[in-house]
Design an enzyme around this catalytic site. Structure first.
Site, PDB file in Angstrom:
ATOM      1  N   SER A  51       0.869  -1.186   0.000  1.00 20.50           N
ATOM      2  CA  SER A  51       0.000   0.000   0.000  1.00 20.50           C
ATOM      3  C   SER A  51       0.897   1.225   0.000  1.00 20.50           C
ATOM      4  O   SER A  51       2.052   1.157   0.449  1.00 20.50           O
ATOM      5  CB  SER A  51      -0.856   0.010   1.272  1.00 20.50           C
ATOM      6  OG  SER A  51      -1.437   1.293   1.465  1.00 20.50           O
ATOM      7  N   TYR A  61      -2.677  -0.998  10.394  1.00 20.67           N
ATOM      8  CA  TYR A  61      -2.586  -1.229   8.941  1.00 20.67           C
ATOM      9  C   TYR A  61      -1.252  -0.718   8.397  1.00 20.67           C
ATOM     10  O   TYR A  61      -0.538  -1.432   7.675  1.00 20.67           O
ATOM     11  CB  TYR A  61      -3.762  -0.526   8.261  1.00 20.67           C
ATOM     12  CG  TYR A  61      -3.868  -0.755   6.766  1.00 20.67           C
ATOM     13  CD1 TYR A  61      -4.479  -1.897   6.252  1.00 20.67           C
ATOM     14  CD2 TYR A  61      -3.371   0.188   5.865  1.00 20.67           C
ATOM     15  CE1 TYR A  61      -4.592  -2.086   4.876  1.00 20.67           C
ATOM     16  CE2 TYR A  61      -3.484   0.003   4.490  1.00 20.67           C
ATOM     17  CZ  TYR A  61      -4.095  -1.139   3.999  1.00 20.67           C
ATOM     18  OH  TYR A  61      -4.205  -1.329   2.633  1.00 20.67           O
TER      19      TYR A  61
HETATM   20  P1  NAD Z   1     -11.129  -6.306  -0.532  1.00 20.57           P
HETATM   21  O1  NAD Z   1     -11.725  -6.225   0.828  1.00 20.57           O
HETATM   22  O2  NAD Z   1     -12.029  -6.442  -1.698  1.00 20.57           O
HETATM   23  O3  NAD Z   1     -10.093  -7.515  -0.621  1.00 20.57           O
HETATM   24  C1  NAD Z   1      -9.486  -8.134   0.485  1.00 20.57           C
HETATM   25  C2  NAD Z   1      -9.656  -9.620   0.288  1.00 20.57           C
HETATM   26  O4  NAD Z   1      -8.930 -10.318   1.307  1.00 20.57           O
HETATM   27  C3  NAD Z   1     -11.135 -10.036   0.420  1.00 20.57           C
HETATM   28  O5  NAD Z   1     -11.473 -10.875  -0.659  1.00 20.57           O
HETATM   29  C4  NAD Z   1     -11.159 -10.800   1.727  1.00 20.57           C
HETATM   30  O6  NAD Z   1     -12.148 -11.827   1.782  1.00 20.57           O
HETATM   31  C5  NAD Z   1      -9.748 -11.382   1.759  1.00 20.57           C
HETATM   32  N1  NAD Z   1      -9.330 -11.774   3.089  1.00 20.57           N
HETATM   33  C6  NAD Z   1      -9.481 -11.085   4.257  1.00 20.57           C
HETATM   34  N2  NAD Z   1      -9.008 -11.818   5.283  1.00 20.57           N
HETATM   35  C7  NAD Z   1      -8.535 -12.986   4.758  1.00 20.57           C
HETATM   36  C8  NAD Z   1      -7.930 -14.142   5.312  1.00 20.57           C
HETATM   37  N3  NAD Z   1      -7.701 -14.254   6.630  1.00 20.57           N
HETATM   38  N4  NAD Z   1      -7.604 -15.153   4.474  1.00 20.57           N
HETATM   39  C9  NAD Z   1      -7.827 -15.075   3.144  1.00 20.57           C
HETATM   40  N5  NAD Z   1      -8.405 -13.988   2.553  1.00 20.57           N
HETATM   41  C10 NAD Z   1      -8.747 -12.964   3.368  1.00 20.57           C
HETATM   42  O7  NAD Z   1     -10.199  -5.033  -0.683  1.00 20.57           O
HETATM   43  P2  NAD Z   1      -9.027  -4.730  -1.713  1.00 20.57           P
HETATM   44  O8  NAD Z   1      -8.935  -3.281  -1.785  1.00 20.57           O
HETATM   45  O9  NAD Z   1      -9.190  -5.508  -2.944  1.00 20.57           O
HETATM   46  O10 NAD Z   1      -7.743  -5.223  -0.918  1.00 20.57           O
HETATM   47  C11 NAD Z   1      -6.778  -6.106  -1.456  1.00 20.57           C
HETATM   48  C12 NAD Z   1      -5.391  -5.723  -0.949  1.00 20.57           C
HETATM   49  O11 NAD Z   1      -5.049  -4.453  -1.498  1.00 20.57           O
HETATM   50  C13 NAD Z   1      -5.278  -5.594   0.559  1.00 20.57           C
HETATM   51  O12 NAD Z   1      -4.052  -6.145   0.989  1.00 20.57           O
HETATM   52  C14 NAD Z   1      -5.271  -4.091   0.771  1.00 20.57           C
HETATM   53  O13 NAD Z   1      -4.594  -3.726   1.945  1.00 20.57           O
HETATM   54  C15 NAD Z   1      -4.541  -3.640  -0.458  1.00 20.57           C
HETATM   55  N6  NAD Z   1      -4.745  -2.233  -0.805  1.00 20.57           N
HETATM   56  C16 NAD Z   1      -5.955  -1.779  -1.217  1.00 20.57           C
HETATM   57  C17 NAD Z   1      -6.101  -0.437  -1.557  1.00 20.57           C
HETATM   58  C18 NAD Z   1      -7.398   0.148  -2.038  1.00 20.57           C
HETATM   59  O14 NAD Z   1      -7.459   1.368  -2.216  1.00 20.57           O
HETATM   60  N7  NAD Z   1      -8.425  -0.630  -2.286  1.00 20.57           N
HETATM   61  C19 NAD Z   1      -5.014   0.437  -1.457  1.00 20.57           C
HETATM   62  C20 NAD Z   1      -3.789  -0.075  -1.015  1.00 20.57           C
HETATM   63  C21 NAD Z   1      -3.668  -1.408  -0.708  1.00 20.57           C
END
Ligand code: NAD
Length: 274
Positions: free
Chosen positions: A159, A172
């Protein structure tokens, strides 16, 4: 031209990509982008069986194969069984995307030990556990030159908060800061084994994790002030970067973080002179 129209199919042909948290958001976007390039996909999920099945269905319509495997990435036994299933089904794993992540936001003095521990367990320990299983498999198999110049590729979805401090999200930010040095240390250690390790640091991508920051027009306006490029990101922005980082086109890219953030890390508050 849309990102998907820029793709040149086949860059990951016959390679097996295991993507954690792939039933939604960025993980799903990466799964689709890699399937477009001919990869076979292991869709890891937790508790969203219908959504995971839909992702598998969408991938199969792209004429490649996929399986959904439920596993909590923070649970050592479940992670081992997930890799076992993937290898039984597809013979090996070539690419690991450590994408699963959660937020448990709280003011610092209100943050419970559970809030802290859950985020570290999923975001950091989960990435460690999956990476360890992947490395064991990559070392066992070695390089298969007909598939890739590497024995395996690991990509962490970190991130911008691996470098931008984030009040009320200390757990986080700490987990993503931890990923930064986990990734670099692994890259240093594993280069002799031809295992390529990198991160992608997304900025604001429209997914369920940050719905509150884009679902109302006021929230979206306020978020856009942080993004010089003037739009909120799409999961396919990350999918396109992940395909490139997993392909041999980026063979000399190792131990680095690719920021895909529309310029969020450019200190936009200083754009008018500070
Ligand atoms: P999201 O909530 O759609 O995806 C997160 C996924 O992780 C979900 O499918 C959830 O079911 C899964 N998950 C949670 N706990 C879990 C576990 N214990 N075991 C297996 N799977 C698990 O949100 P996203 O934005 O797609 O996030 C994906 C990644 O991207 C994350 O690591 C997040 O920190 C990172 N991220 C997202 C953003 C953003 O703006 N969306 C920005 C920076 C980083």
């Amino acid at each position: 031209m849309s990102i998907s129209r820029l793709a040149c199919a086949g860059r990951l042909k016959s390679q097996v990509a295991l993507i954690t948290g792939a039933s939604s958001g960025i993980g799903k976007g990466i799964a689709m982008a890699m399937a477009d390039e001919g990869a076979l996909i292991v869709v890891n999920y937790i508790g969203q069986a219908d959504a995971a099945r839909e992702v598998v269905g969408e991938i199969e319509r792209k004429n490649t194969r996929a399986i959904a495997v439920e596993a909590d990435v923070s649970n050592e036994g479940q992670v081992r069984r997930m890799f076992g299933k993937a290898i039984k089904e597809f013979g090996t794993v070539d690419i690991l995307i450590n994408n699963a992540g959660i937020q448990r936001d709280a003011a610092f003095d209100m943050m419970t030990l559970d809030d802290w521990q859950n985020v570290i367990d999923v975001n950091l320990t989960g990435a460690f556990l999956c990476s360890r299983e992947a490395v064991i498999e990559f070392k066992r198999r070695g390089v298969q030159p007909e598939k890739s110049l590497s024995a395996g590729k690991i990509i962490f979805i970190s991130s911008v908060h691996q470098v931008i401090p984030w009040s009320n999200h200390c757990n986080y930010a700490a987990s993503k800061g931890g990923i930064s040095l986990l990734m670099k240390s692994m890259a240093q250690e594993l280069a002799p084994d031809r295992i390529r390790v990198n991160s992608i640091a997304p900025g604001a991508i429209k997914t369920p994790i940050n719905k509150k920051s884009w679902e109302t027009p006021e929230a979206a306006r306020s978020l856009l002030k942080l993004i010089p490029w003037g739009r909120i990101g799409d999961p396919m922005d990350i999918g396109a970067a992940a395909v490139w980082l997993a392909s041999d086109e980026s063979d000399y890219v190792h131990g680095t973080t690719l920021f895909v953030d529309g310029g969020m890390t450019l200190y936009p508050g200083f754009a008018a002179g500070g």
